[in-house]
Design a protein around this motif. Structure first.
Motif, mmCIF file in Angstrom:
data_model
loop_
_atom_site.group_PDB
_atom_site.id
_atom_site.type_symbol
_atom_site.label_atom_id
_atom_site.label_comp_id
_atom_site.label_asym_id
_atom_site.label_seq_id
_atom_site.Cartn_x
_atom_site.Cartn_y
_atom_site.Cartn_z
ATOM 1 N N TRP A 576 0.860 -1.192 0.000
ATOM 2 C CA TRP A 576 0.000 0.000 0.000
ATOM 3 C C TRP A 576 0.888 1.230 0.000
ATOM 4 O O TRP A 576 1.983 1.219 0.565
ATOM 5 C CB TRP A 576 -0.910 0.014 1.224
ATOM 6 N N SER A 578 0.752 5.874 -0.290
ATOM 7 C CA SER A 578 0.024 7.140 -0.446
ATOM 8 C C SER A 578 0.361 7.827 -1.762
ATOM 9 O O SER A 578 -0.250 8.833 -2.115
ATOM 10 C CB SER A 578 0.360 8.077 0.717
ATOM 11 N N THR A 609 -6.852 10.901 4.661
ATOM 12 C CA THR A 609 -7.908 9.899 4.796
ATOM 13 C C THR A 609 -9.299 10.527 4.758
ATOM 14 O O THR A 609 -10.306 9.805 4.788
ATOM 15 C CB THR A 609 -7.748 9.134 6.138
ATOM 16 N N SER A 645 -7.100 0.789 5.015
ATOM 17 C CA SER A 645 -6.298 0.557 3.808
ATOM 18 C C SER A 645 -6.757 -0.670 3.043
ATOM 19 O O SER A 645 -6.448 -0.812 1.851
ATOM 20 C CB SER A 645 -4.823 0.379 4.197
#
Length: 652
Positions: A576, A578, A609, A645
């Motif tokens: 994962w 950003s 978020t 996530s």
């Protein structure tokens, strides 16, 4: 003049004694190298010197005494006592006892008083021609739990434990000094006070041969009594067979399991297996119910702290010789229990040298597994997964990583070198390494810290750099003036910590991931701030470049390049991100309004978020691999999730 009846009885007794001595000689009970003889059914008859505690917070000594050995039968004044002596243990574990240990002091923490401790120690050391260790020559000291000389009440069981501890440290490290710290009682409060007193008195090695039941309050005791970076704290794993005990389960100590040790004709001359006499007597092992998994343990069958780390002889059937006279113990005895193995390992740490400042010596062996004897046979019970109670190749619960084969696995930086001392250099291609970090002097001239993947030597994401690339042949130099400098191959200074003027300072790559320059007195002069954090990013908390949070299977790293990335521990795969790379100096901020935001160094929001409007919210890197922002109320599993996530399917 004896009557006929009395003469007959006396003659019978003499014949019986003569036969017993003859039997002892033929079976090897009185030889210099034989272990204590097992009983007729193959298992030693023993008694526990201390009763097992039934309430949390109470400790019991873990020594066991043989009751099937006839004591004081000697055919000459020079007859060696039953049980293994110093030369046996030094041979079995390949220890440099004749050349190392001078100037080191091993501290022993026990409960109650042994009034005969010094005189019994003198008898043991005299028997084996070890250097005298007395109060008069400054080698032996005894204090109470606050460092005074008003000793607690004497206790015969704990006195036997004390004799065992003193003798085992003497056996493996005869040049070491010894300080005995006697707690007023076996309560965790008194034992812990004695533990802290030992460290206050300068301890670098502390042996603890006791244990009790686990309970949730132990995590508080961890911080109060056992969290002593730079100190090797050894603790017996227990004598009740499969099952974890405290404080062996503390992540701050080296948990020491027990083996059966026998002579054999192999190259080593010795063989070992798991000590297990019955389902309720044998070395302790298992998965803690309360202690979190340390980062340096990577076994997959226990989500918490696994016991043990290493091991040594503990089986009373292959027990050690101990001299103990208090409370009717009568002199020479054969003792066992993991009370024997813990001081053996403490003495081995002392032979290996001084632990690095701010390191946890319990991690050392995990970085140097080849320097141990792998114990691969035996079991202390039934369990699932089986390695928690059954020995096998590599790590297992009962014997940990194995038993000492020399001192390399117990030396500071055993998981490869983790420090630069004054005058030392790190040249192109060389590395420093700790439990979580590899610091590499790259061939391009850049000094870079990488997170390890699953504790392995391979490098994961970069978390810090000196930014000196483009200078092939550059090197890092810990100068004698206290400054750590990266120099070009021509001698031009490219980067430094600006800590000059501190003669004797050293540089350390810590197990927590922080890079630190320490003064000679132990004060931090510089650090890069890349220490490991908990699983939680609390409300109002920032993660600057190089910091991270982690769960059981994943690390979430705020990278120096500005990208916020989750990595799988076992293989380093990014699962994962950003996607905020290209913004050096960026940081993650769990705002008090509930929004988790990645900001550029200039304060521009790069990613979030979108969970604002939830005051007090926090973020959690969960053990299932999911990274979740939770409301301040509700929490995990209670419907309080605001954002996730969705990465749980990528682990383990």
């Amino acid at each position: 003049m004896l009557s006929g009846r009395h003469r007959a009885a006396s003659t019978a007794a003499l014949l019986s004694t003569t036969a017993l001595i003859s039997t002892a000689l033929s079976t090897g009970w009185l030889t210099a190298t034989a272990s204590a003889a097992p009983s007729a059914n193959g298992a030693a008859h023993v008694k526990h010197l201390c009763s097992h505690p039934t309430t949390p917070g109470q400790m019991a000594c873990l020594a066991e005494a043989r009751t099937d050995i006839v004591r004081h039968l000697t055919v000459s004044p020079n007859t060696t006592p039953n049980g293994y002596g110093p030369s046996d243990l030094q041979s079995a574990y390949n220890l440099p006892s004749a050349t190392a240990g001078a100037g080191k002091t091993v501290f022993i923490v026990d409960a109650y008083d042994d009034p005969n401790a010094e005189s019994d120690l003198a008898a043991y050391r005299s028997q084996y021609n070890l250097p005298a260790c007395t109060t008069a020559n400054g080698c032996f000291h005894k204090v109470n739990q606050t460092g005074g000389t008003s000793y607690p009440t004497a206790d015969a069981g704990w006195a036997g434990e004390i004799s065992l501890d003193l003798d085992m440290v003497s056996a493996v490290c005869p040049q070491c000094h010894i300080t005995l710290v006697e707690a007023s009682s076996p309560s965790m409060t008194d034992i812990g006070t004695a533990e802290n007193e030992a460290v206050a008195l300068g301890a670098k090695y502390v042996s603890n041969s006791f244990g009790g039941t686990e309970d949730p309050s132990e995590t508080t005791a961890d911080v109060q009594y056992f969290n002593h970076p730079g100190v090797a704290v050894t603790v017996s794993a227990g004598d009740g067979g499969y099952g974890a005990e405290y404080p062996a389960s503390s992540p701050y100590v080296t948990a020491v399991g027990g083996t059966s040790l026998s002579r054999t004709s192999n190259t080593r001359g010795w063989t070992e297996s798991v000590w297990s006499t019955s389902s309720t007597e044998g070395t302790g092992s298992g998965c803690s119910a309360d202690e979190a998994k340390p980062t340096w343990q990577t076994d997959s069958g226990c989500s918490h702290r696994t016991v043990a780390d290493v091991s040594a002889v503990a089986d009373p059937a292959t027990g050690v010789a101990v001299y103990d006279t208090y409370g009717g113990s009568g002199g020479w005895n054969v003792y066992g229990g993991t009370s024997a193995s813990a001081p053996i390992i403490a003495g081995t740490y002392a032979l290996a040298g001084t632990p690095s400042a701010n390191s946890y010596p319990s991690t050392y062996a995990y970085g140097h597994k080849s320097a141990l004897n792998d114990v691969t046979t035996g079991s202390n019970g039934s369990c699932s997964p089986s390695y928690l109670c059954t020995a096998g190749t590599g790590y297992d619960g009962p014997t940990g990583l194995g038993t000492p084969n020399g001192t390399a696995a117990f030396a500071a930086g055993a998981n490869s070198v983790n420090s630069l001392q004054p005058g030392q250099k790190l040249t192109s291609g060389q590395k420093l390494s700790s439990a979580n970090i590899t610091l590499t002097m790259g061939s391009d001239g850049n000094l870079v810290a990488y997170l390890k993947t699953n504790g392995a030597s391979g490098s994961g994401p970069a978390i810090w750099a000196s930014n000196t690339s483009g200078h092939s042949g550059a090197y890092a130099y810990m100068q004698t003036d206290g400054n750590l400098v990266v120099y070009s191959s021509s001698g031009t200074a490219l980067w430094s910590t600006h800590t000059y003027g501190n003669s004797g300072a050293s540089f350390l790559v810590q197990d927590d991931g922080n890079l630190v320059v320490y003064s000679s007195s132990g004060s931090a002069l510089w650090s890069d701030g890349t220490y490991m954090r908990s699983a939680t990013i609390g409300s109002g908390q920032k993660l600057k470049g190089g910091s991270w949070v982690q769960g059981k299977y994943t690390r979430l790293v705020m990278q120096p390049d500005g990208n916020f990335v989750m990595y799988r521990k076992r293989d380093g795969k990014a699962i994962w991100t950003s996607n905020t790379y290209g913004h050096a100096g960026a940081y993650a901020y769990m705002q008090t309004d509930g929004n988790l935001v990645v900001y550029s160094s200039g304060g521009t929001a790069l990613w979030s978020t979108h969970t604002y409007g939830n005051s007090g919210a926090y973020a959690l890197m969960q053990n299932d691999g999911n990274f979740v922002v939770y409301k301040s109320t509700g929490g995990p599993g209670k419907g309080g999730a605001l954002w996730a996530s969705g990465t749980q399917s990528y682990v383990p």
